[in-house]
Design a protein around this motif. Structure first.
Motif, short mmCIF file in Angstrom:
data_model
loop_
_atom_site.label_atom_id
_atom_site.label_comp_id
_atom_site.label_asym_id
_atom_site.label_seq_id
_atom_site.Cartn_x
_atom_site.Cartn_y
_atom_site.Cartn_z
N ALA A 139 86.94 30.16 -21.15
CA ALA A 139 87.80 31.73 -21.17
C ALA A 139 86.73 32.64 -21.31
CB ALA A 139 88.50 31.34 -21.90
N PRO A 140 86.56 33.66 -21.00
CA PRO A 140 85.83 34.82 -21.73
C PRO A 140 86.37 35.06 -23.29
CG PRO A 140 87.28 36.09 -20.88
CD PRO A 140 88.01 34.84 -20.14
N ALA A 141 84.84 35.19 -24.20
CA ALA A 141 85.09 35.50 -25.81
C ALA A 141 85.33 36.63 -26.39
CB ALA A 141 84.09 34.99 -26.14
N ARG A 142 86.69 36.88 -26.41
CA ARG A 142 86.68 38.40 -27.50
C ARG A 142 86.11 38.62 -28.20
NH1 ARG A 142 93.02 39.36 -26.78
NH2 ARG A 142 92.76 41.40 -27.10
N TYR A 143 85.98 37.55 -29.15
CA TYR A 143 85.88 37.82 -30.81
C TYR A 143 84.26 36.94 -30.58
CZ TYR A 143 90.52 39.56 -30.76
OH TYR A 143 92.37 39.45 -30.53
N ARG A 144 83.99 37.58 -31.86
CA ARG A 144 82.82 36.68 -32.14
C ARG A 144 82.49 36.60 -33.35
NH1 ARG A 144 77.73 39.69 -32.42
NH2 ARG A 144 77.80 41.52 -32.04
N CYS A 145 81.52 35.83 -34.12
CA CYS A 145 82.11 36.13 -35.57
C CYS A 145 80.85 37.02 -35.79
CB CYS A 145 81.50 34.28 -36.01
SG CYS A 145 82.58 33.19 -35.94
N ASP A 146 81.24 37.34 -36.41
CA ASP A 146 79.86 38.57 -36.71
C ASP A 146 79.64 39.16 -38.28
OD1 ASP A 146 82.26 40.23 -37.05
OD2 ASP A 146 81.99 41.07 -35.61
N PHE A 163 88.91 34.06 -35.78
CA PHE A 163 87.89 34.49 -37.19
C PHE A 163 88.15 32.76 -38.45
CE2 PHE A 163 86.31 38.04 -35.88
CZ PHE A 163 85.35 37.99 -36.77
N LEU A 164 89.38 32.64 -38.20
CA LEU A 164 90.28 31.21 -39.36
C LEU A 164 89.65 30.80 -38.44
CD1 LEU A 164 91.40 30.60 -41.99
CD2 LEU A 164 93.01 30.64 -41.09
N ALA A 165 90.02 30.06 -37.28
CA ALA A 165 89.98 28.66 -36.53
C ALA A 165 88.70 28.52 -36.75
CB ALA A 165 90.28 29.06 -35.36
N HIS A 166 87.47 30.04 -35.62
CA HIS A 166 85.75 29.72 -35.77
C HIS A 166 84.59 30.03 -36.42
CE1 HIS A 166 88.23 29.62 -32.28
NE2 HIS A 166 87.78 28.99 -31.52
N CYS A 167 85.04 31.01 -37.45
CA CYS A 167 84.11 31.61 -38.31
C CYS A 167 83.82 30.76 -39.68
CB CYS A 167 84.09 32.93 -38.50
SG CYS A 167 84.20 33.62 -36.77
N PRO A 168 82.57 30.73 -40.02
CA PRO A 168 82.67 29.87 -41.83
C PRO A 168 82.57 31.06 -42.46
CG PRO A 168 80.48 30.21 -40.66
CD PRO A 168 81.16 31.02 -39.59
#
Length: 187
Positions: A139-146, A163-168
């Motif tokens: 799936a294309p990534a709509r968001y990224r941890c920034d 962000f809650l599921a993937h970012c620290p």
């Protein structure tokens, strides 16, 4: 020291962190290494000065270690005794069946991977291919941890959930229920 004959020694030293220790004869003499795996499954923790019976085996460096360790009043564990008798009857275990099983599993996985990785499909190919063949595309990534961590920095509920599921180090779920930004975005 004879191997294969049951002996009796006292636990002279035990290291809980490593799960090993040494058994020493009462009158002094060479100590024998004992690992927790030599005890019957479910055995309680060994205690200093506790008496054990065991069989001694030599490792590849010629040092003795205890095997089939048990307390003097403890009956032999049926499963380990049965395993020992059956391996004595068979002699050395053969790696053939296990190796064959691993190769078969690898072949099945490789075949399945080949079915899944068929891409891209054009309209000309789609009509010729069976419908049961799955197509796997990332799936294309709509968001990224920034680096954003707060609800005020988000633009939607979907973005906050990503962000809650993937970012620290995000700080978007104050009550810890798994739903982020309940007051701003995900109400």
């Amino acid at each position: 020291m004879d191997t294969g004959k049951r002996m009796s020694r006292t636990l002279a030293h035990w290291n809980d962190d490593r799960g090993d220790g040494f058994l020493a004869p009462v009158g002094g003499g060479p100590q024998v290494f004992m690992h927790v795996s030599a005890l019957a499954p479910g055995s309680s923790r060994p205690l200093p000065n506790e008496r054990f019976t065991f069989e001694s085996v030599r490792d590849t460096q010629g040092k003795h270690s205890a095997t089939r360790v048990r307390r003097p009043n403890e009956r032999p564990h049926a499963r380990t005794d049965r395993r020992r008798r059956s391996s004595e009857r068979r002699g050395r275990r053969s790696w053939g069946p296990a190796l064959f099983g691993l190769v078969a599993i690898g072949g099945i996985v490789g075949y399945a991977q080949g079915l899944i990785d068929i891409a891209p499909r054009t309209d000309a190919i789609v009509g010729a291919m069976p419908a049961w063949i799955p197509i796997s595309r990332p799936a294309p990534a709509r968001y990224r941890c920034d680096g954003r961590t707060h609800c005020s920095q988000m633009t939607s509920c979907a973005e906050a959930r990503y962000f809650l599921a993937h970012c620290p180090n995000v700080k978007m779920d104050g009550n810890g229920d798994g739903d982020p930004c309940e007051q701003q975005w995900c109400n």
